[in-house]
Design a protein around this motif. Sequence first.
Motif, mmCIF file in Angstrom:
data_model
loop_
_atom_site.group_PDB
_atom_site.id
_atom_site.type_symbol
_atom_site.label_atom_id
_atom_site.label_comp_id
_atom_site.label_asym_id
_atom_site.label_seq_id
_atom_site.Cartn_x
_atom_site.Cartn_y
_atom_site.Cartn_z
ATOM 1 N N LEU A 13 -8.945 -28.679 27.443
ATOM 2 C CA LEU A 13 -9.925 -27.931 26.656
ATOM 3 C C LEU A 13 -9.800 -26.444 26.969
ATOM 4 O O LEU A 13 -9.642 -26.062 28.126
ATOM 5 N N GLU A 14 -9.891 -25.606 25.934
ATOM 6 C CA GLU A 14 -9.828 -24.163 26.119
ATOM 7 C C GLU A 14 -10.873 -23.482 25.249
ATOM 8 O O GLU A 14 -10.951 -23.749 24.048
ATOM 9 N N ARG A 15 -11.679 -22.632 25.853
ATOM 10 C CA ARG A 15 -12.750 -21.945 25.128
ATOM 11 C C ARG A 15 -12.195 -20.956 24.111
ATOM 12 O O ARG A 15 -12.749 -20.804 23.015
ATOM 13 N N GLN A 16 -11.113 -20.282 24.436
ATOM 14 C CA GLN A 16 -10.556 -19.254 23.566
ATOM 15 C C GLN A 16 -9.507 -19.830 22.614
ATOM 16 O O GLN A 16 -9.173 -21.013 22.686
ATOM 17 N N THR A 17 -8.969 -18.961 21.762
ATOM 18 C CA THR A 17 -7.856 -19.346 20.903
ATOM 19 C C THR A 17 -6.547 -19.217 21.671
ATOM 20 O O THR A 17 -6.478 -18.531 22.702
ATOM 21 N N GLY A 18 -5.507 -19.836 21.157
ATOM 22 C CA GLY A 18 -4.201 -19.715 21.788
ATOM 23 C C GLY A 18 -3.715 -18.275 21.816
ATOM 24 O O GLY A 18 -3.127 -17.821 22.795
ATOM 25 N N ASP A 19 -3.948 -17.543 20.721
ATOM 26 C CA ASP A 19 -3.526 -16.143 20.664
ATOM 27 C C ASP A 19 -4.242 -15.311 21.716
ATOM 28 O O ASP A 19 -3.650 -14.415 22.327
#
Length: 388
Positions: A31-37
């Motif tokens: 899980l990641e809160r931010q976007t990939g960019d």
Amino acid sequence: MKTQVCIIGAGPAGLLLGHLLRAEGIECIVLERQTGDYVLGRIRAGVLEQITVSLMERLGLDARLKAEGLPHDGFNLANGERLIRIDIAALTGKHVVVYGQTELTRDLMAATEERGLEVIYGATDAAVHDIDSDAPYVTFGKDGGEQRIDARFIVGCDGFHGPSRQSILSRGAEYHREYPFGWLGILADVPPCNHELIYANHERGFALASMRSETRSRYYIDVPLTEKVEDWPDERIWDELSIRLGPEAAANITRGPSLEKSIAPLRSYVFAPMRAGSLLLCGDAAHIVPPTGAKGLNLAASDVHYAAEALRAFFKGYEADAIAGYSDKALARVWKAERFSWSLTRLMHRFPEDGPFERAMQVAELDYIASSKAAQTSIAENYVGLPV
């Protein structure tokens, strides 16, 4: 959703752990809160120890690292006009590799689909639940609603401000030291002034000459925490670097417009233990080192190594107590890296409270290092990375 391991945080630590688990056939979701960019936009260091390189090699994701990484056999400590070279290859038989953390993350991200590693970006407000049970779970926001992942273990690779460490603060001890200065960094598309890193101790303050490639340089100076980036135009930074790095390095500095400038505060921090029930912490979620010595990413990689081994032993049935031993194994290496980063920071920086005695001790220590193979060997062993 249900999985064996839920990893919170898709920086290099979380992605590296995810790939290692998938390579062993262990189910996991990241899980990641931010976007990939956004993740790729973070400007971070990139001096890799052997543990980090070895993990990428094991995964077969090291093609670009081998092609574009810059092997370094040594680095330099500068004191005024003197350069003290630490020949880590001759002293240890090993070397480090300069390869940007952003590029390492890009390599890990690019392989997720092919390797079957599921990463959910934009997962907001993640929270861990029931970590004292054998059935912990994570809730998070996505597409306007709340979702849930049930797992056997949760691994927090979500940094100092993430929910993992915050959820167990009352269960452990915090050890920390705040430093009275920050590093003002400038990134520019110019060739480096030296083919190896230079850490400089000057009467005006600390400076570091480093690089991301043969055509992209990263420089730092230390400044009071009250300073603002907008008060430091490019020319002022280049002028200060030319003074602090000494005449030999200054003669080879190529100036150019900044691609990025920022001031990063320095901190030493450890949270112990690095495990509570079914929750494990890795990387900045458990510890932070000042960037002197380039230990941050590499320490996260060694955490991931220990975590992956413990989880593999648990799920494959090799060792019932593997998870219980994770924290002690990881912390043994963490504290040694913290010691090295702290000592190198203390040696190369001028602290506001320092007087003539403290400065004399720095001069004496640097003189000893310059004349002692034993002292240089100790520094080299720590810089290249202690065994895992």
